[in-house]
Scaffold this active site. Structure first.
Site, PDB file in Angstrom:
ATOM      1  N   ASP A  68       0.905  -1.187   0.015  1.00  0.00           N
ATOM      2  CA  ASP A  68      -0.052   0.144  -0.119  1.00  0.00           C
ATOM      3  C   ASP A  68       0.889   1.325   0.074  1.00  0.00           C
ATOM      4  OD1 ASP A  68      -2.825   0.830   0.204  1.00  0.00           O
ATOM      5  OD2 ASP A  68      -1.936   1.698   2.246  1.00  0.00           O
ATOM      6  N   GLU A 117       1.722  -0.214  -4.783  1.00  0.00           N
ATOM      7  CA  GLU A 117       0.622   1.103  -5.351  1.00  0.00           C
ATOM      8  C   GLU A 117       1.271   2.287  -5.545  1.00  0.00           C
ATOM      9  OE1 GLU A 117      -3.421   3.372  -3.520  1.00  0.00           O
ATOM     10  OE2 GLU A 117      -1.671   2.377  -2.372  1.00  0.00           O
TER      11      GLU A 117
END
Ligand SMILES: *[C@@H]1O[C@H](CO)[C@@H](O)[C@H](O)[C@H]1NC(C)=O
Ligand SMILES: *[C@@H]1O[C@H](CO)[C@@H](O)[C@H](O)[C@H]1NC(C)=O
Ligand SMILES: *[C@@H]1O[C@H](CO)[C@@H](O)[C@H](O)[C@H]1NC(C)=O
Ligand SMILES: *[C@@H]1O[C@H](CO)[C@@H](O)[C@H](O)[C@H]1NC(C)=O
Ligand SMILES: *[C@@H]1O[C@H](CO)[C@@H](O)[C@H](O)[C@H]1NC(C)=O
Ligand SMILES: *[C@@H]1O[C@H](CO)[C@@H](O)[C@H](O)[C@H]1NC(C)=O
Ligand SMILES: *[C@@H]1O[C@H](CO)[C@@H](O)[C@H](O)[C@H]1NC(C)=O
Ligand SMILES: *[C@@H]1O[C@H](CO)[C@@H](O)[C@H](O)[C@H]1NC(C)=O
Ligand SMILES: *[C@@H]1O[C@H](CO)[C@@H](O)[C@H](O)[C@H]1NC(C)=O
EC number: 3.2.1.1
Length: 539
Positions: A220, A244
C-alpha cells in the site's frame, strides 16, 4: 489440530514463497476480506457500503467460498491487510472494515479470524495450486489526531515518525514524509529511513511470510515511502512485491520497478489510458492507449510483471465510469491479453457499478455469486491465458505489439495471439477495423470468445465488422489450440507437474464447459470476397 506455531521455524517448509518469475503467469482475484462472503447460514444482513462498517466477511468465509474463484480460473488471490486495525469510536469515515487503518502491524486483525484461520486459508489455497498475496501497509498507522499516543503502536518513539505536515502533492519529499489522510483521520507517517524502523519492519515481515506461507505482497502507498526501503523490506519478505504507485504518469511509476525498488507496480497509467480509450461516455481516445503501450515499453524494466486492472478499492467501478457492458468486456480483455498480470477486483465479474470509496466496496453476496456473462468471460480468459502460460511456449515472455489502431479499434499481438478491441459499445454500427497480421493468407483461426472459425485474408488481414455491435475478439491459429480445452479442442491431460505449491492450478482450466466449434461461417466467405474486392491484389 496440529498447531503450526509450535514448530520451530526451520521445520516450516519455505517452498511456498513465490518469486516475481513465478507470479508472471498468474492471474489474481482481489478481495476485501469483510465483503467477499458471509458465514454459511448467516442471514444475508444488510450491508450498505455507505455505512462504512463491518459486514461480516472473514478469512474463513473466503476459504469456504474458494470454488467461485478457482472455477473462474484464477491462480491467486490478493486479500486486504491482515494486521490489527483501529478499534476506537467511529470516525467521520466510519469504521476500519477495509483493513487499511493499521493500529499494531504485528498483531493479526481478530475481526477477520485467528492465526489458525489465516493459516487454513493459505493451506487451502496451496492445496488448490493457488497463491496467496497479502496487502501490507507500512507507510503509516491510523490516528485520530496529529499528536497520537504512540505507546499504542508497534513503533513507540517519536523519532520513528515524521513530524505532522499535510502533503504538498507537487513535492516528492512531502509525498514521502508528510501524512496521508486528513485532520479527521491522520495517518501518522513512519520515518522509514530510521534504522530502528527498518529493523522493526523486516523482523515483522520475515516470520509473517514464513508462518502463513504468503506467496506475494501488495504494498500500500508505496510511493509515500523512500525507495531504498523497498529492496530491504522485500528482501526480508523473500517474495514478489507489487506496489501501489497511484499516479497516471508512467515516468513517475516506472522508477519504482527495479532492483533499487520493487518487483513491480500496479499499472495505474495503463488503467488511465484504458478509461480514456474505452469508457462510454468518455474521451474515446484510442491513441491514449497506443501511446501508453509505447511509453510502458520504453519506461518500465519489465512490463510482464506489472499488475493490470480496471477496478480496485480506490477507483470507481468500471460500470460507474462506463455504462456500456461491451466497454467493460473490451477493456477487461486487454488486461488479460496484453503484457502484465491480470487482476480482477471482486464484483467486477458481476457488473458492480458503485462510485469511488466507499461505494466501490459492495458486498459480493448480493450477486448470489451468479454465473454472469462477465463471470463466464473471465473464466474463458483465465482458461485461455493459463493454457498459453503452461501449454505453449513463448507467449508469456513475448512483448505485445500494436498491429493496427484506428479511432474506434485496436489490434494487438502477443505471442501467436491477436486481440481486436473496439470502443464503439453495444449498438451496431456500419463500421469495421482491418487488422494487418503477420499471419499468411488462409491461416485457419478460432475466435476463442465465440468459437467462430476464421481464415486470414489477403495481405494478412483480419477485418472485424461491427454490424452486430462492438464485440471483442481473440484470434489464435487452430494449430495452437489443441490442449486448450476451448472451442472443442482437446484439454491437456498431461499437466506439467509443478515444483513446490503450485501444481494443480492448471487443472481448473478444464472446468468450464467446452464450446463446440461452429462450422465455417458463411459470413466469413463474404468477408473473403469483400477483402478481395477491397484490396484488389492477392498478396
Ligand atoms: C518539500 O517538502 C519537504 C517536506 O515537507 C520540505 O521540507 C521542503 O521544503 C519542500 N520543498 C519545497 C520546494 O517546497
Ligand atoms: C528520519 O530518521 C533519520 C534517521 O534517524 C533522521 O536522520 C532523519 O532526520 C529523519 N527524517 C525526518 C524527516 O524526520
Ligand atoms: C488522446 O491522448 C493523447 C495522449 O496519449 C493526447 O496527446 C491527445 O491529445 C488525446 N486526444 C484527444 C482528442 O483528447
Ligand atoms: C455511480 O455510483 C453512485 C454511487 O454508488 C450511484 O449513485 C450512481 O448511480 C452510479 N452510476 C452509475 C452509472 O452506475
Ligand atoms: C522469461 O524471462 C525471464 C527474464 O526476464 C526469465 O527469467 C524466464 O526464465 C523466462 N521464462 C521463460 C518461460 O522463458
Ligand atoms: C455501410 O457502409 C458501406 C460503405 O460505406 C455502404 O456501402 C453501405 O450502404 C452501408 N450500409 C448501411 C446499412 O448503412
Ligand atoms: C497490407 O498490410 C500493410 C501492413 O502490414 C498495410 O500497411 C498495407 O496498407 C496493406 N495493403 C493493403 C493493400 O491493404
Ligand atoms: C503452470 O505450471 C506450473 C508448473 O507446474 C504451475 O506451478 C502453475 O500453477 C501453472 N500455472 C498456471 C497458470 O496454470
Ligand atoms: C456458467 O455457465 C456456462 C454457460 O452455460 C457453463 O458452461 C459453465 O459451466 C457455468 N459455470 C459454472 C461455474 O457454473
Amino acid at each position: 489440530m496440529l498447531n503450526f506455531f509450535l514448530l520451530p521455524l526451520a521445520l516450516i517448509p519455505a517452498v511456498f514463497c513465490a518469486t516475481a518469475e513465478q507470479w508472471r503467469g498468474r492471474s489474481i482475484y482481489q478481495v476485501i476480506v469483510d465483503r467477499y462472503a458471509l458465514p454459511s447460514g448467516a442471514s444475508t444482513t444488510s450491508c450498505d457500503p455507505g455505512d462504512q462498517t463491518w459486514c461480516g466477511g472473514t478469512w474463513n468465509t473466503i476459504r469456504e467460498n474458494l470454488d467461485y474463484i478457482e472455477n473462474a480460473g484464477f491462480t491467486a488471490i490478493w486479500i486486504s491487510p491482515v494486521s490489527q486495525n483501529y478499534e476506537g469510536p467511529r470516525t467521520v469515515y466510519g469504521d476500519a472494515y477495509h483493513g487499511y487503518w493499521i493500529a499494531d502491524v504485528t498483531q493479526l486483525n481478530d475481526r477477520f479470524g485467528s492465526a489458525d484461520d489465516l493459516k487454513a486459508l493459505s493451506d487451502e489455497l496451496h492445496r488448490r495450486g493457488m497463491y496467496l498475496m497479502v496487502d501490507v501497509v507500512v507507510n503509516d498507522v491510523m490516528a485520530t489526531s496529529t499528536t497520537p499516543d504512540l505507546s499504542t503502536y508497534y513503533f513507540k518513539d517519536e523519532s520513528q515518525y515524521h513530524p505532522y505536515c499535510p502533503i504538498d502533492w507537487s513535492n516528492t519529499t512531502s509525498e514521502e514524509d508528510c501524512w496521508l489522510g486528513d485532520t479527521n483521520v491522520p495517518l501518522a507517517d513512519l520515518n522509514t529511513t530510521n534504522p530502528s524502523v527498518v529493523e522493526g519492519y523486516t523482523s515483522w515481515i520475515t516470520p509473517l511470510v514464513q508462518q502463513f506461507n504468503i506467496d506475494g505482497l501488495r504494498i500500500d502507498a508505496a510511493k509515500h515511502v523512500d525507495k531504498p526501503f523497498w529492496p530491504v523490506f522485500c528482501g526480508a519478505a523473500g517474495v514478489y512485491c507489487i506496489g501501489e504507485v497511484f499516479d497516471d504518469n508512467p515516468a513517475n511509476v516506472a522508477i519504482y520497478q527495479g532492483s533499487d525498488a520493487l518487483d513491480a507496480t500496479l499499472n495505474y497509467p495503463m488503467y488511465g489510458a484504458l478509461v480514456n480509450a474505452f469508457a462510454i461516455p468518455g474521451q474515446q481516445n484510442m491513441s491514449a492507449l497506443t501511446d501508453m503501450i509505447a511509453l510502458n515499453k520504453q519506461l518500465f524494466k519489465d512490463t510482464g510483471l506489472l499488475g493490470n486492472f480496471l477496478e480496485d478499492q480506490d477507483v470507481p467501478r468500471w460500470g460507474n465510469l462506463s455504462v456500456d457492458v461491451q466497454s467493460l468486456y473490451n477493456a477487461m480483455i486487454f488486461t488479460f491479453m496484453s503484457d502484465g498480470i491480470p487482476i480482477v477486483y471482486y464484483g467486477q465479474e458481476q457488473g458492480f457499478h458503485g462510485a469511488s470509496d466507499p461505494w466501490n466496496r459492495e458486498p459480493l453476496w448480493t450477486s448470489g455469486y451468479a454465473n454472469s456473462t462477465a463471470y463466464q468471460l473471465v473464466t474463458t480468459l483465465n482458461q485461455f491465458r493459463n493454457f498459453l502460460v503452461n501449454g505453449t511456449s513463448g507467449w508469456l515472455n513475448s512483448s505485445m505489439e500494436v498491429l493496427t489502431t484506428t479511432n474506434i479499434g485496436i489490434g494487438i499481438m502477443k505471442g501467436d495471439v491477436v486481440t481486436i478491441l473496439t470502443n464503439i459499445g453495444s449498438p451496431p454500427q456500419n463500421s469495421s477495423v482491418a487488422v494487418y497480421t503477420p499471419w499468411s493468407r488462409n491461416t485457419a483461426l478460432t475466435n476463442i470468445l465465440t468459437c467462430q472459425q476464421w481464415q486470414v485474408g489477403s495481405n494478412g488481414t483480419i477485418e472485424m465488422q461491427y454490424t452486430k455491435g462492438g464485440e471483442p475478439a481473440i484470434f489464435a491459429p487452430n494449430t495452437l489450440l489443441p490442449g486448450s480445452g476451448l472451442c472443442g479442442f482437446s484439454s491437456s491431460v498431461n499437466l506439467k507437474s509443478g515444483s513446490g505449491s503450485a501444481q494443480g492450478a492448471a487443472a481448473s482450466s478444464a472446468i468450464t464447459g467446452l464450446k463446440r466449434p461452429s462450422t465455417l461461417m458463411s459470413a466469413f466467405v463474404l468477408l473473403v470476397l469483400m477483402l478481395f474486392g477491397l484490396f484488389g491484389t492477392v498478396a
